[in-house]
Design a protein around this motif. Structure first.
Motif, short mmCIF file in Angstrom:
data_model
loop_
_atom_site.label_atom_id
_atom_site.label_comp_id
_atom_site.label_asym_id
_atom_site.label_seq_id
_atom_site.Cartn_x
_atom_site.Cartn_y
_atom_site.Cartn_z
N ALA A 93 0.82 -1.22 0.00
CA ALA A 93 0.00 0.00 0.00
C ALA A 93 0.85 1.27 0.00
N GLY A 94 2.18 1.11 -0.03
CA GLY A 94 3.06 2.27 -0.01
C GLY A 94 3.31 2.83 1.37
N ALA A 95 3.13 1.99 2.38
CA ALA A 95 3.32 2.42 3.77
C ALA A 95 4.36 1.54 4.45
N GLY A 96 4.66 1.86 5.69
CA GLY A 96 5.60 1.08 6.48
C GLY A 96 5.22 1.15 7.95
N PHE A 97 6.05 0.57 8.79
CA PHE A 97 5.74 0.53 10.22
C PHE A 97 5.66 1.92 10.85
N ASP A 98 6.41 2.88 10.33
CA ASP A 98 6.34 4.24 10.86
C ASP A 98 4.99 4.89 10.61
N ASP A 99 4.22 4.34 9.70
CA ASP A 99 2.91 4.89 9.36
C ASP A 99 1.77 4.27 10.17
N VAL A 100 2.08 3.25 10.97
CA VAL A 100 1.06 2.58 11.78
C VAL A 100 0.64 3.49 12.93
N VAL A 101 -0.69 3.67 13.08
CA VAL A 101 -1.20 4.53 14.14
C VAL A 101 -1.94 3.75 15.24
N ASP A 102 -2.45 2.57 14.91
CA ASP A 102 -3.21 1.79 15.88
C ASP A 102 -2.93 0.31 15.67
N VAL A 103 -2.71 -0.42 16.77
CA VAL A 103 -2.39 -1.84 16.71
C VAL A 103 -3.28 -2.60 17.68
N ALA A 150 -7.40 -20.27 15.41
CA ALA A 150 -7.30 -21.24 14.31
C ALA A 150 -5.94 -21.93 14.27
N GLY A 151 -5.43 -22.28 15.44
CA GLY A 151 -4.15 -22.98 15.52
C GLY A 151 -2.96 -22.07 15.71
N PHE A 152 -3.15 -20.78 15.59
CA PHE A 152 -2.07 -19.82 15.79
C PHE A 152 -2.10 -19.34 17.24
N ASP A 153 -1.00 -18.71 17.67
CA ASP A 153 -0.91 -18.18 19.02
C ASP A 153 -0.78 -16.67 19.06
N PHE A 154 -0.67 -16.04 17.89
CA PHE A 154 -0.46 -14.59 17.81
C PHE A 154 -1.07 -14.08 16.51
N GLU A 155 -1.74 -12.94 16.60
CA GLU A 155 -2.28 -12.28 15.42
C GLU A 155 -2.15 -10.78 15.63
N ILE A 156 -1.85 -10.04 14.57
CA ILE A 156 -1.69 -8.60 14.66
C ILE A 156 -2.52 -7.92 13.58
N LYS A 157 -3.24 -6.89 13.99
CA LYS A 157 -4.12 -6.12 13.11
C LYS A 157 -3.80 -4.65 13.32
N VAL A 158 -3.72 -3.86 12.24
CA VAL A 158 -3.35 -2.46 12.39
C VAL A 158 -4.19 -1.54 11.51
N VAL A 159 -4.13 -0.26 11.87
CA VAL A 159 -4.59 0.84 11.02
C VAL A 159 -3.36 1.70 10.78
N ALA A 160 -3.13 2.07 9.53
CA ALA A 160 -1.97 2.91 9.19
C ALA A 160 -2.44 4.09 8.35
N ARG A 161 -1.67 5.15 8.40
CA ARG A 161 -1.88 6.30 7.52
C ARG A 161 -0.95 6.14 6.33
N ILE A 162 -1.51 6.20 5.12
CA ILE A 162 -0.70 6.06 3.92
C ILE A 162 -0.06 7.40 3.62
N PRO A 163 1.27 7.41 3.49
CA PRO A 163 1.95 8.68 3.22
C PRO A 163 1.54 9.26 1.86
N ALA A 164 1.54 10.57 1.81
CA ALA A 164 1.24 11.25 0.54
C ALA A 164 2.35 10.97 -0.45
N ALA A 165 1.99 10.71 -1.68
CA ALA A 165 2.98 10.44 -2.73
C ALA A 165 3.76 11.73 -3.02
N GLY A 166 5.02 11.54 -3.34
CA GLY A 166 5.76 12.70 -3.77
C GLY A 166 6.96 12.97 -2.99
#
Length: 132
Positions: free
Chosen positions: A67-77, A116-132
């Motif tokens: 999506a053109g984002a990275g961990f620095d763009d994550v705002v909520d986890v 579902a057989g896993f022990d960890f799951e992560i869900k986030v909301v991120a802000r996509i940086p403006a192109a340019g």
């Protein structure tokens, strides 16, 4: 109603078609990412807990990058844990590698009985940086 602006990382289209959900949906400059888990190549849970957490973060990184984002763009986890007390130190160490310096995103950890057989799951909301 507009169609959803769906983000699917390269090579993962079959997974999302099989289970009928989107890896992420872009809405304006926000990216809502589905829960990511630490699966092996065959889709099964990685049995080693630390490796499972690292794989989940890798999967999350792939979605953000698509999506053109990275961990620095994550705002909520939100993270989900099957045995939070036992697992806390391990996932916190991995989390600190990824989000090592302030400012940190908001974070909610939830203890659950089934992933579902896993022990960890992560869900986030991120802000996509403006192109340019």
């Amino acid at each position: 109603m507009n169609k959803r602006d769906v983000i699917v990382p390269p090579g993962q289209q079959a997974l999302y078609e099989k289970y009928r959900y989107s890896a992420a949906v872009r809405s304006g400059d926000l990216l809502f990412v589905s829960g990511q888990v630490g699966s092996r190549e065959d889709g099964s849970p990685e049995p080693d807990y630390e490796k499972q957490v690292r794989l989940a973060f890798e999967r999350l990184s792939e979605v953000l990058r698509a999506a053109g984002a990275g961990f620095d763009d994550v705002v909520d986890v939100i993270t989900f844990h099957t045995d939070p007390e036992k697992q806390f130190a391990t996932w916190l160490a991995v989390k600190d590698e990824i989000f090592g310096a302030p400012p940190y995103p908001t974070w909610t950890s939830v203890g659950v009985t089934w992933l579902a057989g896993f022990d960890f799951e992560i869900k986030v909301v991120a802000r996509i940086p403006a192109a340019g």
